[in-house]
Design a protein around this motif. Structure first.
Motif, short mmCIF file in Angstrom:
data_model
loop_
_atom_site.label_atom_id
_atom_site.label_comp_id
_atom_site.label_asym_id
_atom_site.label_seq_id
_atom_site.Cartn_x
_atom_site.Cartn_y
_atom_site.Cartn_z
N VAL A 66 0.89 -1.21 -0.01
CA VAL A 66 0.02 0.07 0.07
C VAL A 66 0.66 1.38 0.01
O VAL A 66 1.98 1.13 0.38
CB VAL A 66 -0.84 -0.07 1.19
N ARG A 97 1.51 5.05 1.04
CA ARG A 97 0.70 5.98 1.93
C ARG A 97 1.26 7.52 1.89
O ARG A 97 2.43 7.53 1.63
CB ARG A 97 1.13 5.71 3.62
N GLU A 124 4.66 0.81 1.52
CA GLU A 124 5.04 -0.45 2.53
C GLU A 124 4.40 -1.69 1.72
O GLU A 124 3.25 -2.00 1.32
CB GLU A 124 3.75 -0.04 3.53
N ASP A 179 4.34 -5.63 1.54
CA ASP A 179 3.56 -6.84 2.21
C ASP A 179 4.54 -7.83 2.13
O ASP A 179 5.11 -8.05 0.94
CB ASP A 179 2.22 -7.37 1.84
N TYR A 218 0.93 1.47 -9.62
CA TYR A 218 -0.45 1.57 -8.74
C TYR A 218 -1.58 1.04 -9.35
O TYR A 218 -1.85 1.74 -10.29
CB TYR A 218 -0.09 2.40 -7.40
N ASP A 248 -3.79 8.48 -0.46
CA ASP A 248 -3.56 7.64 0.72
C ASP A 248 -4.34 6.28 0.64
O ASP A 248 -5.42 6.24 0.26
CB ASP A 248 -3.78 8.38 1.85
N CYS A 249 -3.30 5.13 0.68
CA CYS A 249 -3.89 3.78 0.75
C CYS A 249 -4.18 3.59 -0.50
O CYS A 249 -4.88 2.19 -0.91
CB CYS A 249 -4.95 3.69 1.67
N THR A 250 -3.47 3.93 -1.92
CA THR A 250 -3.62 3.25 -3.04
C THR A 250 -2.72 2.02 -3.07
O THR A 250 -1.70 2.01 -2.63
CB THR A 250 -3.03 4.31 -3.91
N PRO A 251 -3.39 0.97 -3.80
CA PRO A 251 -2.76 -0.11 -3.82
C PRO A 251 -1.61 -0.20 -4.32
O PRO A 251 -1.75 0.39 -5.56
CB PRO A 251 -3.65 -1.05 -4.32
#
Ligand SMILES: C[S@@+](CC[C@H](N)C(=O)[O-])C[C@H]1O[C@@H](n2cnc3c(N)ncnc32)[C@H](O)[C@@H]1O
Length: 155
Positions: free
Chosen positions: A29, A31, A54, A56, A76, A135-138
């Motif tokens: 993700v 941020r 970030e 995973d 993204y 914010d929080c775009t994959p």
């Protein structure tokens, strides 16, 4: 705030594909300081704010050595964009452009890319400048920018 996915004057929507050809897996993700699309810059600014990518597990293991790469290309998924417009009006003024002639997030497969500068790495987190997404775009993928290979063709 005005809704952002409504059809605007003269925009043309089409019936969307009823099948999917490839399954994408989000690998993390992004941020950023921008909570909404309206707050985002139009395109990434190399002098813009530091954002976090970030990554995973298990894909954090694919970051080994990345701290030696100054510029990265980030891919993204522009998850808030509609996907069915062939003509669109970015200015909302009735003047439209064909989807593949502009870099709008509205496209059949809403993939965004930016060239970013890597500022620091903290384990699975990259601190970068040059992003333009909510914010929080994959996160889809990371690659070294081509300039990395031009500097040393043996890489
Ligand atoms: C013009 S697009 C460019 C994206 C990417 N730099 C590219 O060229 O592929 C950037 C705009 O997309 C919008 N946007 C950002 N994040 C988004 C998201 N997660 N979903 C949909 N739209 C988004 C914002 O309005 C932002 O200004």
């Amino acid at each position: 705030m005005a809704p952002q996915n409504e059809l605007r004057r003269n925009e043309v929507a089409v019936a969307w594909a009823n099948h999917v050809d490839a399954g994408l897996a989000f690998i993390g993700v992004i941020r950023t300081p921008w909570a909404t699309r309206a707050e985002c810059p139009h395109h990434g600014d190399p002098e813009g704010p530091v954002c976090r990518i970030e990554v995973d597990a298990p894909w954090d293991a694919a970051l080994d050595g990345i701290e030696t790469i100054e510029r990265l290309e980030v891919f993204y998924w522009l998850h808030e964009a509609r996907r069915d417009l062939v003509r669109q009006s970015p200015g909302g003024n009735g003047l439209t452009k064909a989807t593949f002639t502009i870099r709008s997030p509205v496209r059949p497969n809403p993939i965004g890319t930016s060239i970013v500068t890597l500022v620091a790495r903290e384990g699975p987190v990259l601190h970068v400048r040059g992003l333009d997404c909510v914010d929080c775009t994959p996160l889809l993928d990371l690659k070294p920018d081509r300039s990395h290979f031009r500097a040393d063709p043996s890489r």
